[in-house]
Design a protein around this motif. Structure first.
Motif, PDB file in Angstrom:
ATOM      1  N   ARG A  64      -2.046   4.779  -6.581  1.00 28.50           N
ATOM      2  CA  ARG A  64      -1.225   4.897  -7.779  1.00 28.50           C
ATOM      3  C   ARG A  64      -0.521   6.258  -7.814  1.00 28.50           C
ATOM      4  O   ARG A  64       0.673   6.362  -8.110  1.00 28.50           O
ATOM      5  CB  ARG A  64      -2.118   4.733  -9.018  1.00 28.50           C
ATOM      6  CG  ARG A  64      -1.374   4.435 -10.301  1.00 28.50           C
ATOM      7  CD  ARG A  64      -2.392   4.101 -11.389  1.00 28.50           C
ATOM      8  NE  ARG A  64      -1.776   3.751 -12.646  1.00 28.50           N
ATOM      9  CZ  ARG A  64      -1.485   4.637 -13.588  1.00 28.50           C
ATOM     10  NH1 ARG A  64      -1.731   5.917 -13.396  1.00 28.50           N
ATOM     11  NH2 ARG A  64      -0.933   4.237 -14.722  1.00 28.50           N
ATOM     12  N   ASN A  65      -1.253   7.319  -7.476  1.00 28.91           N
ATOM     13  CA  ASN A  65      -0.649   8.649  -7.462  1.00 28.91           C
ATOM     14  C   ASN A  65       0.444   8.750  -6.390  1.00 28.91           C
ATOM     15  O   ASN A  65       1.466   9.394  -6.609  1.00 28.91           O
ATOM     16  CB  ASN A  65      -1.716   9.723  -7.225  1.00 28.91           C
ATOM     17  CG  ASN A  65      -2.493  10.024  -8.495  1.00 28.91           C
ATOM     18  OD1 ASN A  65      -2.022   9.738  -9.604  1.00 28.91           O
ATOM     19  ND2 ASN A  65      -3.678  10.583  -8.338  1.00 28.91           N
ATOM     20  N   GLN A  66       0.200   8.091  -5.244  1.00 25.78           N
ATOM     21  CA  GLN A  66       1.203   8.086  -4.195  1.00 25.78           C
ATOM     22  C   GLN A  66       2.481   7.416  -4.690  1.00 25.78           C
ATOM     23  O   GLN A  66       3.580   7.914  -4.462  1.00 25.78           O
ATOM     24  CB  GLN A  66       0.668   7.355  -2.959  1.00 25.78           C
ATOM     25  CG  GLN A  66       1.592   7.410  -1.763  1.00 25.78           C
ATOM     26  CD  GLN A  66       1.747   8.827  -1.238  1.00 25.78           C
ATOM     27  OE1 GLN A  66       0.773   9.523  -1.013  1.00 25.78           O
ATOM     28  NE2 GLN A  66       2.986   9.268  -1.067  1.00 25.78           N
ATOM     29  N   TRP A  67       2.310   6.304  -5.393  1.00 17.67           N
ATOM     30  CA  TRP A  67       3.468   5.574  -5.913  1.00 17.67           C
ATOM     31  C   TRP A  67       4.234   6.446  -6.901  1.00 17.67           C
ATOM     32  O   TRP A  67       5.455   6.576  -6.832  1.00 17.67           O
ATOM     33  CB  TRP A  67       2.995   4.276  -6.592  1.00 17.67           C
ATOM     34  CG  TRP A  67       4.116   3.378  -7.026  1.00 17.67           C
ATOM     35  CD1 TRP A  67       4.702   2.399  -6.287  1.00 17.67           C
ATOM     36  CD2 TRP A  67       4.768   3.375  -8.302  1.00 17.67           C
ATOM     37  NE1 TRP A  67       5.681   1.786  -7.014  1.00 17.67           N
ATOM     38  CE2 TRP A  67       5.755   2.358  -8.255  1.00 17.67           C
ATOM     39  CE3 TRP A  67       4.634   4.109  -9.471  1.00 17.67           C
ATOM     40  CZ2 TRP A  67       6.579   2.061  -9.341  1.00 17.67           C
ATOM     41  CZ3 TRP A  67       5.462   3.825 -10.549  1.00 17.67           C
ATOM     42  CH2 TRP A  67       6.426   2.817 -10.480  1.00 17.67           C
ATOM     43  N   LEU A  68       3.506   7.098  -7.821  1.00 16.39           N
ATOM     44  CA  LEU A  68       4.153   7.955  -8.820  1.00 16.39           C
ATOM     45  C   LEU A  68       4.928   9.090  -8.143  1.00 16.39           C
ATOM     46  O   LEU A  68       6.027   9.443  -8.546  1.00 16.39           O
ATOM     47  CB  LEU A  68       3.106   8.527  -9.782  1.00 16.39           C
ATOM     48  CG  LEU A  68       2.581   7.547 -10.843  1.00 16.39           C
ATOM     49  CD1 LEU A  68       1.281   8.059 -11.470  1.00 16.39           C
ATOM     50  CD2 LEU A  68       3.621   7.301 -11.930  1.00 16.39           C
ATOM     51  N   LYS A  69       4.324   9.623  -7.077  1.00 17.52           N
ATOM     52  CA  LYS A  69       4.967  10.703  -6.337  1.00 17.52           C
ATOM     53  C   LYS A  69       6.229  10.190  -5.631  1.00 17.52           C
ATOM     54  O   LYS A  69       7.279  10.830  -5.681  1.00 17.52           O
ATOM     55  CB  LYS A  69       3.981  11.236  -5.293  1.00 17.52           C
ATOM     56  CG  LYS A  69       4.085  12.728  -5.056  1.00 17.52           C
ATOM     57  CD  LYS A  69       2.896  13.218  -4.267  1.00 17.52           C
ATOM     58  CE  LYS A  69       3.324  13.749  -2.920  1.00 17.52           C
ATOM     59  NZ  LYS A  69       2.179  13.961  -2.009  1.00 17.52           N
ATOM     60  N   ASP A  70       6.114   9.022  -5.001  1.00 17.22           N
ATOM     61  CA  ASP A  70       7.254   8.430  -4.303  1.00 17.22           C
ATOM     62  C   ASP A  70       8.402   8.138  -5.260  1.00 17.22           C
ATOM     63  O   ASP A  70       9.567   8.327  -4.917  1.00 17.22           O
ATOM     64  CB  ASP A  70       6.841   7.139  -3.586  1.00 17.22           C
ATOM     65  CG  ASP A  70       5.978   7.419  -2.364  1.00 17.22           C
ATOM     66  OD1 ASP A  70       5.905   8.599  -1.966  1.00 17.22           O
ATOM     67  OD2 ASP A  70       5.374   6.472  -1.835  1.00 17.22           O
ATOM     68  N   SER A  94       0.837  -1.198   0.000  1.00 21.33           N
ATOM     69  CA  SER A  94       0.000   0.000   0.000  1.00 21.33           C
ATOM     70  C   SER A  94       0.874   1.250   0.000  1.00 21.33           C
ATOM     71  O   SER A  94       1.356   1.679   1.047  1.00 21.33           O
ATOM     72  CB  SER A  94      -0.899  -0.011   1.244  1.00 21.33           C
ATOM     73  OG  SER A  94      -1.532   1.227   1.379  1.00 21.33           O
ATOM     74  N   PRO A  95       1.104   1.837  -1.175  1.00 22.69           N
ATOM     75  CA  PRO A  95       1.967   3.025  -1.254  1.00 22.69           C
ATOM     76  C   PRO A  95       1.515   4.145  -0.313  1.00 22.69           C
ATOM     77  O   PRO A  95       2.341   4.838   0.264  1.00 22.69           O
ATOM     78  CB  PRO A  95       1.838   3.458  -2.714  1.00 22.69           C
ATOM     79  CG  PRO A  95       1.501   2.201  -3.457  1.00 22.69           C
ATOM     80  CD  PRO A  95       0.665   1.388  -2.506  1.00 22.69           C
ATOM     81  N   VAL A  96       0.183   4.295  -0.139  1.00 21.85           N
ATOM     82  CA  VAL A  96      -0.320   5.363   0.726  1.00 21.85           C
ATOM     83  C   VAL A  96       0.172   5.194   2.159  1.00 21.85           C
ATOM     84  O   VAL A  96       0.457   6.166   2.857  1.00 21.85           O
ATOM     85  CB  VAL A  96      -1.871   5.402   0.681  1.00 21.85           C
ATOM     86  CG1 VAL A  96      -2.417   6.351   1.717  1.00 21.85           C
ATOM     87  CG2 VAL A  96      -2.354   5.787  -0.705  1.00 21.85           C
ATOM     88  N   ASP A  97       0.325   3.935   2.604  1.00 18.83           N
ATOM     89  CA  ASP A  97       0.842   3.686   3.945  1.00 18.83           C
ATOM     90  C   ASP A  97       2.350   3.493   3.948  1.00 18.83           C
ATOM     91  O   ASP A  97       2.926   3.059   4.945  1.00 18.83           O
ATOM     92  CB  ASP A  97       0.171   2.437   4.539  1.00 18.83           C
ATOM     93  CG  ASP A  97      -1.334   2.586   4.603  1.00 18.83           C
ATOM     94  OD1 ASP A  97      -1.789   3.602   5.152  1.00 18.83           O
ATOM     95  OD2 ASP A  97      -2.055   1.713   4.096  1.00 18.83           O
ATOM     96  N   GLY A  98       2.967   3.753   2.808  1.00 18.62           N
ATOM     97  CA  GLY A  98       4.409   3.617   2.714  1.00 18.62           C
ATOM     98  C   GLY A  98       4.903   2.171   2.710  1.00 18.62           C
ATOM     99  O   GLY A  98       6.034   1.896   3.096  1.00 18.62           O
ATOM    100  N   VAL A  99       4.036   1.248   2.292  1.00 16.17           N
ATOM    101  CA  VAL A  99       4.433  -0.156   2.253  1.00 16.17           C
ATOM    102  C   VAL A  99       4.615  -0.602   0.795  1.00 16.17           C
ATOM    103  O   VAL A  99       3.649  -0.649   0.036  1.00 16.17           O
ATOM    104  CB  VAL A  99       3.376  -1.059   2.945  1.00 16.17           C
ATOM    105  CG1 VAL A  99       3.815  -2.521   2.908  1.00 16.17           C
ATOM    106  CG2 VAL A  99       3.136  -0.607   4.370  1.00 16.17           C
ATOM    107  N   GLY A 100       5.836  -0.883   0.418  1.00 18.10           N
ATOM    108  CA  GLY A 100       6.124  -1.373  -0.928  1.00 18.10           C
ATOM    109  C   GLY A 100       6.271  -2.882  -0.917  1.00 18.10           C
ATOM    110  O   GLY A 100       6.262  -3.500   0.150  1.00 18.10           O
ATOM    111  N   PRO A 101       6.429  -3.501  -2.105  1.00 18.76           N
ATOM    112  CA  PRO A 101       6.559  -4.957  -2.199  1.00 18.76           C
ATOM    113  C   PRO A 101       7.729  -5.498  -1.375  1.00 18.76           C
ATOM    114  O   PRO A 101       7.668  -6.608  -0.856  1.00 18.76           O
ATOM    115  CB  PRO A 101       6.802  -5.198  -3.686  1.00 18.76           C
ATOM    116  CG  PRO A 101       6.296  -3.998  -4.377  1.00 18.76           C
ATOM    117  CD  PRO A 101       6.435  -2.863  -3.420  1.00 18.76           C
TER     118      PRO A 101
END
Lengths: 198, 373
Positions: free
Chosen positions: B160-166, A112-119
């Motif tokens: 998805r937008n968070q990922w693109l930003k990161d 969950s990218p929003v929670d800062g959790v990547g694969p």
């Protein structure tokens, strides 16, 4: 603060637990004061032991007091099927069912990218490494049926599929024993989408 | 559908207001800033569990009060129903027949509402965001499944937008396999949203066209077009829309990485209103824009009837006197004897006499309302 310090400390400790507010915490704390000392000792020890003696299994990452865990060591279980879940609690839920005879892999979260959790932040790379073992032939992905769980399932399947391994996703739709008329529109439309041939 | 009783407690400028509506047509008269719109908003809130004016629920609570309640007794297709919305600092609660509903989708739909307010002119003139909001609100009332896909879409979009930003800020690895997974999820939900919007607009146009023609006495033909940000059209099936969307995301991958945001999809789509083939946002007169907004609103009434088998509540906030006699007559024909209507005005002079004869009148002064004959 109107409580003496030892009890206010205890109340404070209880409020840190999920689902417990200040009132319940106070009630629990006062209950403990009325318990006999041995029981309180046992309780305190149980708390400490749970924290000290439990670790995570180095194979499947389920909580355990032995390493590898009892499920991983169990010779009667089928080592060729692995069920992937988000949480240790999910293993317990699956085990209650008593129908699944394979082994597990606990991810400890969902991507969950929003929670800062990547694969890389959950045990996905570890799962891929584990799958190099030839005995494993099938993967059942049982992450939660929400956006993050679904993304995690799709991501794992994308990594694993090229190896030719059998990958499946648990079904969702109508609850067993429920009445069709009480299902909400979305669940029904999902059930129609996931229908199977008879 | 008919609202029989409305009870407001600490809502905006109303401390405690209890009204009965026996009539289909209700005219609320009052000077400016007395609470006419607040009352219309309260009826809207009763049906939709949110305001049409503000996204901040706290504004609905009367000054320095702990909570606010809107309660209504109504009769709908299932018989009598009691609806209740409570706002407090902790959030809002909705109750249907005394039972709390955890999901708004279980509540919305029991009392459908169509509102026509001065801001609705922005539907034609305003930004695309206003038109998308219109689509989402109106479709949400009648298609629960649409709301589901829309909320899924927005959740995925956020991820998805968070990922693109990161990635742009080097906070996360550029894991293209995972990005593709999110794109697939976005396409799945997005295609459903787009396809349902196409279908809805087709229906809305079918209803709006004859209404518009009638109001303009046959001189104007109205068309409503969906303007997608991806190369898709109304003739495509959901699967075809998925394929087209996917291809477009693949094509724009580098651009999305560079701009660090999702550059296309239903959240970037728009609508267009055409009169005799001309885009009236650009070429229309004030009058044409107003007529179009009215036609669309009246079409909505019919569409809701077609979908749910009963007419919604119509709220006309401060717009009736802006319509000329022939438009008012037409409006009256449409609602005649079937749609419960609430009208606000500062002065009865601008209102068609036929409408006034049938109406119950309410006078608003500073937070209290009296019924007059």
């Amino acid at each position: 603060m109107q409580y003496p310090q030892p009890i206010s400390k205890l109340i404070e400790g209880f409020t840190k637990l999920p689902g417990i507010g200040p009132k319940t915490a106070a009630r629990l704390a006062f209950y403990i004061l009325d318990m006999n000392e041995d029981d309180v000792m046992d309780f305190a020890k149980a708390l400490m032991n749970a924290k000290r003696e439990l670790t995570y299994c180095s194979v499947c990452h389920h909580i355990t007091d032995t390493d590898p865990c009892r499920i991983c060591q169990d010779k009667d279980r089928d080592p060729s099927v692995i069920c992937v879940v988000q949480d240790s609690k999910d293993v317990i839920a699956m085990e209650k069912m008593k129908e699944f005879g394979g082994k597990y892999h606990v991810l400890h979260g969902a991507i969950s990218p929003v929670d800062g959790v990547g694969p890389e932040d959950i045990y996905v790379p570890d799962l891929i490494k584990r799958l190099q073992d030839e005995t494993i032939q099938e993967l059942i992905i049982a992450t939660n049926p929400n956006i993050e769980g679904e993304a995690t399932a799709m991501y794992i399947s994308r990594l694993v599929k090229p190896t030719g391994m059998k990958v499946s996703r648990i079904a969702h739709g109508l609850p067993v024993g429920g009445d069709l008329e009480y299902a909400d529109e979305v669940t029904l439309s999902k059930a129609i989408e996931g229908r199977r041939q008879l | 559908m008919h609202i029989n009783e409305l009870h407001l407690k600490d809502y905006r400028n109303y401390e405690d207001l209890h009204l009965f509506f026996e009539n289909r047509i209700n005219v609320i008269i009052g000077e400016n800033a007395q609470g006419k719109t607040n009352m219309m908003e309260a009826i809207y809130v009763l049906g939709m569990a949110r305001s049409h004016r503000t996204p901040r629920d706290k504004e609905l609570i009367r000054w320095e009060q702990p909570f606010s309640r809107v309660e209504g007794q109504l009769t709908n297709r299932h018989g009598p129903a009691k609806m209740e919305v409570i706002f407090s600092k902790q959030g809002k609660k909705v109750k249907l027949n005394g039972l709390e509903k955890k999901r708004l989708t279980d509540y919305i739909g029991a009392c459908t509402i169509v509102m026509f307010a001065p801001e609705d002119l922005a539907l034609v003139k305003g930004s695309p965001q206003i038109r998308r909001r219109f689509l989402d609100m109106e479709m949400g009332q009648i298609y629960t499944v649409y709301l589901y896909y829309l909320s899924q879409y927005h959740k995925i979009l956020k991820q998805r937008n968070q990922w693109l930003k990161d990635v742009a800020q080097n906070k996360t690895a550029k894991n293209e396999a995972f990005f593709e997974v999110m794109t697939d999820q976005l396409v799945e939900a997005g295609a459903e949203v787009i396809q349902k919007r196409f279908a809805f607009l087709q229906k809305l146009e079918n209803w709006a066209q004859p209404i518009h023609e009638n109001i303009t006495q046959g001189t104007e033909t109205l068309a409503i077009d969906y303007v997608p940000s991806a190369p898709v059209d109304a003739s495509m099936s959901t699967d075809e829309i998925k394929t087209a969307l996917k291809a477009e995301y693949v094509r724009l991958f580098e651009q999305e990485i560079r701009r660090a945001t999702t550059v296309l999809g239903p959240h970037r789509d728009d609508l267009k209103f055409l009169v005799n083939g001309h885009d009236i946002q650009v070429y229309g007169s004030q009058g044409q824009q107003r007529t179009t907004a009215l036609s669309v609103k009246l079409a909505e009434i019919e569409l809701i009837y077609e979908k749910t088998g009963e007419y919604p509540i119509l709220l006309l906030d401060d717009v009736l006197s802006e319509l000329d006699d022939s438009r008012q007559t037409h409006l009256l024909d449409t609602i005649q004897g079937k749609v419960q209507t609430f009208v606000t005005t500062t002065n009865v002079g601008g209102i068609h006499h036929e409408m006034l004869e049938k109406a119950t009148m309410f006078h608003v002064t500073g937070g209290s309302i009296d019924q007059t004959d």
